[in-house]
Design a protein around this motif. Sequence first.
Motif, PDB file in Angstrom:
ATOM      1  N   CYS A  83     -10.080 -10.424  -7.071  1.00  0.00           N
ATOM      2  CA  CYS A  83      -8.903 -11.067  -7.635  1.00  0.00           C
ATOM      3  C   CYS A  83      -9.399 -12.096  -8.648  1.00  0.00           C
ATOM      4  CB  CYS A  83      -8.054 -11.721  -6.546  1.00  0.00           C
ATOM      5  SG  CYS A  83      -8.982 -12.911  -5.540  1.00  0.00           S
TER       6      CYS A  83
ATOM      7  N   ASN B 221       2.868  -4.645  -8.918  1.00  0.00           N
ATOM      8  CA  ASN B 221       1.502  -4.917  -9.335  1.00  0.00           C
ATOM      9  C   ASN B 221       1.142  -3.932 -10.442  1.00  0.00           C
ATOM     10  OD1 ASN B 221      -1.181  -5.491  -9.646  1.00  0.00           O
ATOM     11  ND2 ASN B 221      -1.798  -4.938  -7.562  1.00  0.00           N
TER      12      ASN B 221
ATOM     13  N   GLU C 194      -4.193  -2.005 -11.272  1.00  0.00           N
ATOM     14  CA  GLU C 194      -4.810  -1.510 -10.045  1.00  0.00           C
ATOM     15  C   GLU C 194      -6.209  -2.080  -9.856  1.00  0.00           C
ATOM     16  OE1 GLU C 194      -4.758   2.696 -10.285  1.00  0.00           O
ATOM     17  OE2 GLU C 194      -2.568   2.866 -10.231  1.00  0.00           O
TER      18      GLU C 194
ATOM     19  N   LEU D 254      -2.162 -11.188  -4.541  1.00  0.00           N
ATOM     20  CA  LEU D 254      -2.147  -9.825  -4.010  1.00  0.00           C
ATOM     21  C   LEU D 254      -1.393  -9.783  -2.684  1.00  0.00           C
ATOM     22  CD1 LEU D 254      -5.874  -8.790  -4.654  1.00  0.00           C
ATOM     23  CD2 LEU D 254      -3.885  -8.351  -6.102  1.00  0.00           C
ATOM     24  N   HIS D 255      -0.524  -8.783  -2.563  1.00  0.00           N
ATOM     25  CA  HIS D 255       0.210  -8.606  -1.305  1.00  0.00           C
ATOM     26  C   HIS D 255      -0.789  -8.242  -0.214  1.00  0.00           C
ATOM     27  CE1 HIS D 255       3.089  -7.160   1.648  1.00  0.00           C
ATOM     28  NE2 HIS D 255       4.074  -7.631   0.890  1.00  0.00           N
TER      29      HIS D 255
ATOM     30  N   ASN E 282      -0.550  -6.461   2.375  1.00  0.00           N
ATOM     31  CA  ASN E 282      -0.433  -5.126   2.975  1.00  0.00           C
ATOM     32  C   ASN E 282      -0.105  -4.012   1.987  1.00  0.00           C
ATOM     33  OD1 ASN E 282      -0.763  -6.284   5.603  1.00  0.00           O
ATOM     34  ND2 ASN E 282       1.386  -6.938   5.520  1.00  0.00           N
ATOM     35  N   LYS E 283       0.364  -4.355   0.768  1.00  0.00           N
ATOM     36  CA  LYS E 283       0.796  -3.338  -0.188  1.00  0.00           C
ATOM     37  C   LYS E 283       0.004  -3.459  -1.485  1.00  0.00           C
ATOM     38  CE  LYS E 283       5.539  -3.716   1.598  1.00  0.00           C
ATOM     39  NZ  LYS E 283       6.950  -4.032   1.238  1.00  0.00           N
ATOM     40  N   LYS E 284      -0.796  -2.421  -1.800  1.00  0.00           N
ATOM     41  CA  LYS E 284      -1.643  -2.467  -2.985  1.00  0.00           C
ATOM     42  C   LYS E 284      -0.846  -2.437  -4.282  1.00  0.00           C
ATOM     43  CE  LYS E 284      -5.789  -0.413  -0.948  1.00  0.00           C
ATOM     44  NZ  LYS E 284      -6.783   0.682  -1.042  1.00  0.00           N
ATOM     45  N   ASP E 285       0.359  -1.865  -4.246  1.00  0.00           N
ATOM     46  CA  ASP E 285       1.149  -1.758  -5.465  1.00  0.00           C
ATOM     47  C   ASP E 285       2.094  -2.940  -5.668  1.00  0.00           C
ATOM     48  OD1 ASP E 285       2.788  -1.138  -3.320  1.00  0.00           O
ATOM     49  OD2 ASP E 285       3.966   0.348  -4.443  1.00  0.00           O
TER      50      ASP E 285
END
Length: 379
Positions: free
Chosen positions: A297, A374, A377, A344-345, A347-350
């Motif tokens: 990040c 997001n 990537e 950054l979330h 639990n969710k990469k997107d």
Amino acid sequence: MALMRMTLPANFKYRSQNSTKSYHLASGLIIAFLVCLTSGCQEIDTLKRELLLKAQSTILKKKSQFTPRDGMTIRTTSLYQTANPNSEVIRKLPAETPVHLMDKVGDMFRARTRDGREGYIEQRAVGGEDIIHKTQELRLSIEGLPMQAEAVTKTKANFRLAPGRHHEVVETLPPGKKLEIYERVVTLRKNVVVDTNATRGKQTAEQTKSLEDLSSMDEGSDDVRKDVWYKVKIEDGRVGYIYTHNMKLTPPDDIAKAVPFMRMIAWRTVNSTDDPDRGPKNNFIVAYAPIGKDAGCDYTRLYFMSWSPKLKRRIITWQLRLDGILPITDYHFEGKPGFSVRYLHPNKKDRLVLASFVFNKGSIRKVSEEEIPNNSELH
């Protein structure tokens, strides 16, 4: 001496007497013919073929005329009197000056500026519609976006209109060039192989480029597959990208070494404190990342550094751990100053989380939080 007859090729058309090129071709034929008569030349057919090639070349050049078009200077350049960079300079043209390109002579364009001046510009200093579009797009991308940090180039630095070593270098900036930083971008790099057996002092151009690429790796990254860039604005207003390795941040002196065990990424002014002795002093939200590690990040810690009138220095009064992504933006709530951050979330990469904070009665509190897309990537 018997008069020899020379027949012009059937596909060679003699132009009018007013055509300079045709006149020179015809003159060449006559002169060559007379030379052959006086010297006993026996290779008339060879001469005819050579003249035919010259004629065809002239016709092809005539067909491939330059198409006038609009362009724009991509760096500071000069408008020259003639198609020679050593000729007299009519005027200096700043970067992003619109020009109308009328003709091409060698490696230079004959151009006209909007004020009607005509001269010659080096081809490498001019971009077309794609450059104009990209430049305008970059300018718009930072409109309303607060500056995240300030920096200077510490070495010669390649300035590009897109992040990535494969993109064209618009200009090489000298050391000491001032920069405003707005975003941090990560790209993947290809594996670079350097011939360690190369003779010292005699590396090839490709080997030299590879060494430069390796040296430009982000100082805080342990992953050699990544390149880290900053989106920057330079002093003449142009926006582009530079390797983080080729610049150094220039934070205020009293926060530069406030957290020595981490590396500073960005800082923003949130509000100010009135000091009876020194006047208003800014309070900063400062972003940091680990030293020598790719955190995945942009930053992992936020510190609020406020001015203490009693101690006459800045002190850390608040901190937060998060996997943050630049930029840190302005935020106001019920008339109170604050800031918004994205991280950054878990639990969710997107997805990212957008959180907003305000400064109230000497403390910072969170007032809102929401999930947002997001768009990148890679961090």
